[in-house]
Design an enzyme around this catalytic site. Structure first.
Site, PDB file in Angstrom:
ATOM      1  N   ASN A  87       2.368   1.504   4.301  1.00 31.97           N
ATOM      2  CA  ASN A  87       2.706   0.221   4.953  1.00 31.97           C
ATOM      3  C   ASN A  87       2.451   0.278   6.464  1.00 31.97           C
ATOM      4  OD1 ASN A  87       5.616  -1.946   5.408  1.00 31.97           O
ATOM      5  ND2 ASN A  87       3.539  -2.547   4.943  1.00 31.97           N
ATOM      6  N   CYS A 137       0.868  -1.182   0.000  1.00 37.89           N
ATOM      7  CA  CYS A 137       0.000   0.000   0.000  1.00 37.89           C
ATOM      8  C   CYS A 137       0.900   1.226   0.000  1.00 37.89           C
ATOM      9  CB  CYS A 137      -0.976  -0.024   1.169  1.00 37.89           C
ATOM     10  SG  CYS A 137      -0.192   0.010   2.802  1.00 37.89           S
ATOM     11  N   ASP A 186      -8.036   3.876   1.321  1.00 37.51           N
ATOM     12  CA  ASP A 186      -7.083   4.337   2.329  1.00 37.51           C
ATOM     13  C   ASP A 186      -7.858   4.820   3.565  1.00 37.51           C
ATOM     14  OD1 ASP A 186      -5.187   5.644   3.792  1.00 37.51           O
ATOM     15  OD2 ASP A 186      -4.335   6.746   2.108  1.00 37.51           O
ATOM     16  N   CYS A 240      -1.201   0.745   7.417  1.00 35.00           N
ATOM     17  CA  CYS A 240      -2.630   0.430   7.570  1.00 35.00           C
ATOM     18  C   CYS A 240      -3.023  -0.807   6.758  1.00 35.00           C
ATOM     19  CB  CYS A 240      -3.502   1.626   7.172  1.00 35.00           C
ATOM     20  SG  CYS A 240      -3.317   3.057   8.255  1.00 35.00           S
ATOM     21  N   ARG A 241      -3.223  -0.628   5.452  1.00 31.91           N
ATOM     22  CA  ARG A 241      -3.832  -1.704   4.663  1.00 31.91           C
ATOM     23  C   ARG A 241      -2.929  -2.903   4.445  1.00 31.91           C
ATOM     24  NH1 ARG A 241      -5.184   2.196  -0.154  1.00 31.91           N
ATOM     25  NH2 ARG A 241      -3.258   3.068   0.706  1.00 31.91           N
ATOM     26  N   SER A 242      -1.687  -2.691   3.991  1.00 27.51           N
ATOM     27  CA  SER A 242      -0.862  -3.867   3.657  1.00 27.51           C
ATOM     28  C   SER A 242      -0.396  -4.670   4.876  1.00 27.51           C
ATOM     29  CB  SER A 242       0.305  -3.506   2.727  1.00 27.51           C
ATOM     30  OG  SER A 242       1.193  -2.593   3.311  1.00 27.51           O
TER      31      SER A 242
HETATM   32  P1  4NP Z   1      -1.715   2.824   4.154  1.00 25.43           P
HETATM   33  O1  4NP Z   1      -2.334   4.183   4.775  1.00 25.43           O
HETATM   34  O2  4NP Z   1      -1.220   3.173   2.772  1.00 25.43           O
HETATM   35  O3  4NP Z   1      -2.877   1.899   4.135  1.00 25.43           O
HETATM   36  O4  4NP Z   1      -0.597   2.399   5.091  1.00 25.43           O
HETATM   37  C1  4NP Z   1      -1.620   5.375   4.812  1.00 25.43           C
HETATM   38  C2  4NP Z   1      -0.728   5.625   5.826  1.00 25.43           C
HETATM   39  C3  4NP Z   1      -0.048   6.831   5.876  1.00 25.43           C
HETATM   40  C4  4NP Z   1      -0.255   7.771   4.894  1.00 25.43           C
HETATM   41  C5  4NP Z   1      -1.139   7.515   3.876  1.00 25.43           C
HETATM   42  C6  4NP Z   1      -1.815   6.312   3.829  1.00 25.43           C
HETATM   43  N1  4NP Z   1       0.436   9.018   4.957  1.00 25.43           N
HETATM   44  O5  4NP Z   1       0.173   9.857   4.082  1.00 25.43           O
HETATM   45  O6  4NP Z   1       1.257   9.229   5.836  1.00 25.43           O
END
Ligand code: 4NP
Length: 158
Positions: free
Chosen positions: A14, A11, A129, A16-18
């Site tokens: 790294n 994702c 997201d 939240c989702r992945s």
């Molecule tokens: P992820 O979520 O891609 O599912 O881990 C996010 C975590 C952090 C950010 C964006 C999405 N960020 O912009 O910091």
């Protein structure tokens, strides 16, 4: 023993989702009795959270469903395309970023979208997201991941 089947979930951050996908898949291969045949990891396209545990809200939501997320965030690298058999991305933005990083056209064939493996959510085209969302956003992510992991595992075992 045959080589392990290696899956990398990707994702943006790294956190939240992945890492949640990694946790759900780890639990699923355990449940199905095939854990010794798989190596499962996750990574982000963005390096800003490298070394971090998953987001506290993601860990809490996962924990309520019995998943303990302990992954430390890292950025995807070109070597990952050689090491892993499958690279599974959460949304179109990840797809584009990972595609751009692929060292060759042949290796880019390893990339798939997570929602392509969903069976109970036929209208889902990406895992949204949840970072700027409320609690419900994390539940939606887990619903989609649990569905997709079942489909993905069946595909890997075909
Ligand atoms: P992820 O979520 O891609 O599912 O881990 C996010 C975590 C952090 C950010 C964006 C999405 N960020 O912009 O910091």
């Amino acid at each position: 023993m045959a080589n392990k089947y290696k899956i990398l979930f990707v994702c943006l951050g790294n956190i939240c989702r992945s890492p949640a996908a990694e946790g759900v898949m780890r639990a699923l291969v355990e449940k199905r009795g095939v854990a010794d045949r798989f190596e499962i990891d996750s990574a982000g396209t963005y390096s800003g959270h490298a070394g971090d545990l998953p987001d506290l809200r993601m860990r809490a939501a996962a924990s309520r469903r019995g998943y303990n997320l302990t992954h430390r965030a890292r950025q995807i690298s070109e070597e990952d395309f050689e090491r892993f058999d499958r690279i599974i991305v959460m949304d179109d933005y990840n797809y584009e970023s990972v595609h751009r990083l692929a060292p060759s056209r042949a290796l880019s064939m390893k990339i798939d979208r997570m929602t392509d493996f969903c069976r109970s959510h036929p209208d889902a085209h990406y895992v949204p997201d949840p970072y700027y969302e409320g609690r419900e956003g994390f539940e939606i992510v887990l619903d989609l991941l649990e569905d997709a992991c079942e489909g993905l595992l069946d595909d890997c075992l075909k």
